[in-house]
Scaffold this motif. Structure first.
Motif, PDB file in Angstrom:
ATOM      1  N   ILE A  52       0.834  -1.208   0.000  1.00 28.54           N
ATOM      2  CA  ILE A  52       0.000   0.000   0.000  1.00 28.54           C
ATOM      3  C   ILE A  52       0.872   1.262   0.000  1.00 28.54           C
ATOM      4  N   ASP A  71      11.295   3.656   4.665  1.00 23.96           N
ATOM      5  CA  ASP A  71      11.037   2.246   4.967  1.00 23.96           C
ATOM      6  C   ASP A  71      12.342   1.665   5.498  1.00 23.96           C
ATOM      7  N   THR A  96      14.409   4.604   6.804  1.00 23.96           N
ATOM      8  CA  THR A  96      13.976   5.015   8.146  1.00 23.96           C
ATOM      9  C   THR A  96      13.311   3.850   8.868  1.00 23.96           C
ATOM     10  N   ASP A  97      13.699   3.653  10.133  1.00 22.27           N
ATOM     11  CA  ASP A  97      12.977   2.722  11.002  1.00 22.27           C
ATOM     12  C   ASP A  97      11.959   3.557  11.783  1.00 22.27           C
ATOM     13  N   VAL A  98      10.665   3.351  11.517  1.00 26.55           N
ATOM     14  CA  VAL A  98       9.659   4.243  12.121  1.00 26.55           C
ATOM     15  C   VAL A  98       9.547   4.075  13.644  1.00 26.55           C
ATOM     16  N   VAL A 124       2.199   4.521   6.860  1.00 27.39           N
ATOM     17  CA  VAL A 124       1.725   3.265   6.269  1.00 27.39           C
ATOM     18  C   VAL A 124       2.464   2.044   6.823  1.00 27.39           C
ATOM     19  N   SER A 173      -4.715   2.203   9.589  1.00 21.85           N
ATOM     20  CA  SER A 173      -5.206   1.292  10.616  1.00 21.85           C
ATOM     21  C   SER A 173      -5.557  -0.032   9.935  1.00 21.85           C
ATOM     22  N   TYR A 187      -1.805  -7.327  16.814  1.00 23.50           N
ATOM     23  CA  TYR A 187      -2.020  -6.435  15.671  1.00 23.50           C
ATOM     24  C   TYR A 187      -3.276  -5.599  15.885  1.00 23.50           C
ATOM     25  N   LYS A 191      -3.946  -1.453  16.079  1.00 25.24           N
ATOM     26  CA  LYS A 191      -4.762  -0.737  15.094  1.00 25.24           C
ATOM     27  C   LYS A 191      -5.924  -0.009  15.789  1.00 25.24           C
ATOM     28  N   PRO A 217      -8.105  -0.374   6.208  1.00 23.02           N
ATOM     29  CA  PRO A 217      -8.324  -1.265   5.055  1.00 23.02           C
ATOM     30  C   PRO A 217      -8.859  -2.633   5.471  1.00 23.02           C
ATOM     31  N   THR A 220      -6.308  -6.785   1.607  1.00 24.87           N
ATOM     32  CA  THR A 220      -5.757  -6.136   0.404  1.00 24.87           C
ATOM     33  C   THR A 220      -4.572  -6.954  -0.108  1.00 24.87           C
ATOM     34  N   THR A 222      -1.344  -7.564  -1.000  1.00 24.13           N
ATOM     35  CA  THR A 222      -0.003  -6.973  -0.863  1.00 24.13           C
ATOM     36  C   THR A 222       0.948  -8.051  -0.327  1.00 24.13           C
ATOM     37  N   PRO A 223       2.246  -7.757  -0.275  1.00 25.28           N
ATOM     38  CA  PRO A 223       3.179  -8.739   0.297  1.00 25.28           C
ATOM     39  C   PRO A 223       2.781  -9.201   1.705  1.00 25.28           C
ATOM     40  N   MET A 224       2.154  -8.317   2.500  1.00 21.81           N
ATOM     41  CA  MET A 224       1.786  -8.708   3.870  1.00 21.81           C
ATOM     42  C   MET A 224       0.872  -9.932   3.873  1.00 21.81           C
ATOM     43  N   ARG A 227       2.307 -13.391   1.972  1.00 21.45           N
ATOM     44  CA  ARG A 227       3.163 -14.304   2.751  1.00 21.45           C
ATOM     45  C   ARG A 227       2.389 -15.532   3.216  1.00 21.45           C
TER      46      ARG A 227
HETATM   47  N1  LIG Z   1      -2.754  -5.921   3.251  1.00 21.90           N
HETATM   48  C1  LIG Z   1      -3.822  -5.911   4.030  1.00 21.90           C
HETATM   49  O1  LIG Z   1      -4.750  -6.725   3.882  1.00 21.90           O
HETATM   50  C2  LIG Z   1      -3.959  -4.847   5.093  1.00 21.90           C
HETATM   51  C3  LIG Z   1      -5.192  -4.749   5.757  1.00 21.90           C
HETATM   52  C4  LIG Z   1      -5.357  -3.788   6.748  1.00 21.90           C
HETATM   53  C5  LIG Z   1      -4.302  -2.957   7.063  1.00 21.90           C
HETATM   54  N2  LIG Z   1      -3.102  -3.079   6.402  1.00 21.90           N
HETATM   55  C6  LIG Z   1      -2.057  -2.151   6.807  1.00 21.90           C
HETATM   56  O2  LIG Z   1      -1.550  -1.493   5.666  1.00 21.90           O
HETATM   57  C7  LIG Z   1      -0.214  -1.073   5.924  1.00 21.90           C
HETATM   58  C8  LIG Z   1       0.650  -1.473   4.745  1.00 21.90           C
HETATM   59  O3  LIG Z   1       0.696  -2.888   4.697  1.00 21.90           O
HETATM   60  P1  LIG Z   1       0.847  -3.718   3.350  1.00 21.90           P
HETATM   61  O4  LIG Z   1      -0.328  -4.611   3.248  1.00 21.90           O
HETATM   62  O5  LIG Z   1       1.222  -2.836   2.245  1.00 21.90           O
HETATM   63  O6  LIG Z   1       2.064  -4.647   3.821  1.00 21.90           O
HETATM   64  P2  LIG Z   1       3.554  -4.750   3.358  1.00 21.90           P
HETATM   65  O7  LIG Z   1       4.174  -5.765   4.230  1.00 21.90           O
HETATM   66  O8  LIG Z   1       3.589  -4.963   1.892  1.00 21.90           O
HETATM   67  O9  LIG Z   1       4.139  -3.292   3.654  1.00 21.90           O
HETATM   68  C9  LIG Z   1       4.530  -2.863   4.932  1.00 21.90           C
HETATM   69  C10 LIG Z   1       5.822  -2.070   4.791  1.00 21.90           C
HETATM   70  O10 LIG Z   1       6.207  -1.590   6.089  1.00 21.90           O
HETATM   71  C11 LIG Z   1       7.612  -1.673   6.151  1.00 21.90           C
HETATM   72  N3  LIG Z   1       8.089  -1.693   7.533  1.00 21.90           N
HETATM   73  C12 LIG Z   1       8.032  -2.705   8.437  1.00 21.90           C
HETATM   74  N4  LIG Z   1       8.640  -2.340   9.574  1.00 21.90           N
HETATM   75  C13 LIG Z   1       9.090  -1.068   9.399  1.00 21.90           C
HETATM   76  C14 LIG Z   1       9.816  -0.163  10.215  1.00 21.90           C
HETATM   77  N5  LIG Z   1      10.195  -0.470  11.476  1.00 21.90           N
HETATM   78  N6  LIG Z   1      10.112   1.070   9.705  1.00 21.90           N
HETATM   79  C15 LIG Z   1       9.748   1.391   8.434  1.00 21.90           C
HETATM   80  N7  LIG Z   1       9.081   0.562   7.610  1.00 21.90           N
HETATM   81  C16 LIG Z   1       8.751  -0.654   8.093  1.00 21.90           C
HETATM   82  C17 LIG Z   1       7.940  -2.969   5.428  1.00 21.90           C
HETATM   83  O11 LIG Z   1       9.316  -3.045   5.056  1.00 21.90           O
HETATM   84  C18 LIG Z   1       6.984  -2.918   4.252  1.00 21.90           C
HETATM   85  O12 LIG Z   1       7.563  -2.292   3.124  1.00 21.90           O
HETATM   86  C19 LIG Z   1       0.195  -1.712   7.248  1.00 21.90           C
HETATM   87  O13 LIG Z   1       0.094  -0.762   8.283  1.00 21.90           O
HETATM   88  C20 LIG Z   1      -0.845  -2.804   7.424  1.00 21.90           C
HETATM   89  O14 LIG Z   1      -1.052  -3.128   8.775  1.00 21.90           O
HETATM   90  C21 LIG Z   1      -2.918  -4.001   5.431  1.00 21.90           C
END
Ligand SMILES: NC(=O)c1ccc[n+]([C@@H]2O[C@H](COP(=O)([O-])OP(=O)(O)OC[C@H]3O[C@@H](n4cnc5c(N)ncnc54)[C@H](O)[C@@H]3O)[C@@H](O)[C@H]2O)c1
Length: 292
Positions: A52, A71, A96-98, A124, A173, A187, A191, A217, A220, A222-224, A227
């Motif tokens: 995302i 990131d 950056t480590d958030v 994000v 969130s 998790y 959120k 969301p 969705t 995505t890589p999350m 996996r």
């Molecule tokens: N994919 C879904 O179904 C879904 C649903 C609800 C919420 N979300 C939320 O959307 C957001 C994006 O997730 P996504 O689905 O794109 O997953 P994703 O795993 O593809 O992306 C998450 C990104 O966060 C980065 N990250 C992790 N730890 C970090 C840190 N300490 N500092 C900086 N960056 C860091 C990762 O390297 C990765 O690029 C997240 O907050 C996730 O919780 C995703």
């Protein structure tokens, strides 16, 4: 011809009911373009190495913003920067480590130094660990809290200090923050925390014309979530994928799984002037799995 086909037929020919000729209005009026434009604005996106976050960087670029990409995944950040540049935009990469408050402050400083202003900040970055509460380790709880909750907290703080002419902060969130489910507690609590943090921050930053909103969301692609069906050797377990997608889609009245764009259109609305009267809200692009 039945009624529905007739309507489709007229729409396909660009005709409106009551209009005599073809519709020669532009795709979007100038006023709509102005309202949704981010031209001349600077947007920070965390979690920008993929999923995302990467798509948010691209959507903001398409809307005219200069993007600052943060990131821990440096390779993914460089790939996102290339995609932004291929789309005609400008990207600054700031690994950056958030969870590290000083690093997040440095990110805000770098954004302002590069572009002279900061207008949009999207928190994000996020991680997930599934565990039953009775089995969760302190390391699990700390790791997820540090990225999801503290990361968002430090992001809001840094943006709140650096935004000089108002701005928009968008937190990411999850539907999980409102939908209880086994193994999701760590998790989900982070959120749910983001939802209320969003409201608290909106009360503090509103007087500085900084709006703070969240998107929550639903599932969705995505890589999350990929996996869940990717084997250790990187190949896709198609049966596992189809089974999980079916379960998730069945929870939605629309029977849909989201694409990253489904999330970033909502983020663009919150980033742009079109939402100037919107703050402290949680917008739910979730296919209707949670309604509030
Ligand atoms: N994919 C879904 O179904 C879904 C649903 C609800 C919420 N979300 C939320 O959307 C957001 C994006 O997730 P996504 O689905 O794109 O997953 P994703 O795993 O593809 O992306 C998450 C990104 O966060 C980065 N990250 C992790 N730890 C970090 C840190 N300490 N500092 C900086 N960056 C860091 C990762 O390297 C990765 O690029 C997240 O907050 C996730 O919780 C995703």
């Amino acid at each position: 011809m039945d009624m529905i086909s007739g309507i489709r037929d007229r729409a396909a020919h660009g005709e409106r009911q009551g209009a005599a000729g073809p519709d020669d209005r532009p795709l979007l009026s100038e006023e709509l373009q102005r309202q949704f434009s981010l031209k001349g604005r600077t947007a920070v996106v965390t979690g920008a190495a993929g999923g995302i976050g990467r798509q948010a960087a691209l959507t903001f670029t398409e809307a005219g913003a200069d993007v600052v990409l943060a990131d821990v995944g440096e390779e993914g950040l460089e790939q996102t920067a290339k995609l932004v540049e291929a789309a005609g935009g400008r990207a600054l990469v700031v690994p950056t480590d958030v969870g590290d408050r000083a690093a997040v402050n440095a990110l805000a400083v770098a954004a302002v130094k590069a572009h002279g202003r900061l207008d949009v900040w999207a928190n994000v970055a996020g991680i997930i660990r599934n565990s039953l509460i009775v089995d969760a380790t302190p390391e699990d709880v700390e790791a997820v809290t540090r990225v999801n909750l503290w990361g968002t907290y430090w992001g809001i703080a840094a943006a709140g200090r650096a935004m000089r002419n108002g701005g928009s902060i968008i937190n990411v969130s999850s539907a999980g923050g409102e939908m209880p489910a086994p193994t999701l507690s760590i998790y989900a609590m982070t959120k749910a925390g983001i939802n209320h943090l969003t409201r608290c921050a909106a009360t503090e930053l509103g007087p500085k014309n900084i709006r703070v909103n969240a998107i929550a969301p639903g599932f969705t692609d995505t890589p999350m979530v990929q996996r869940n069906w990717t084997r250790p050797d990187g190949t896709v377990d198609e049966d596992a994928r189809d089974a999980l997608l079916e379960v998730r889609a069945a929870q939605s009245p629309l029977h849909l799984t989201a694409t990253p764009e489904d999330q970033t259109w909502a983020m663009l609305y919150l980033a742009s002037d079109a939402s100037r009267f919107v703050t402290g809200q949680v917008l739910r692009p979730n296919g209707g799995v949670v309604m509030a």
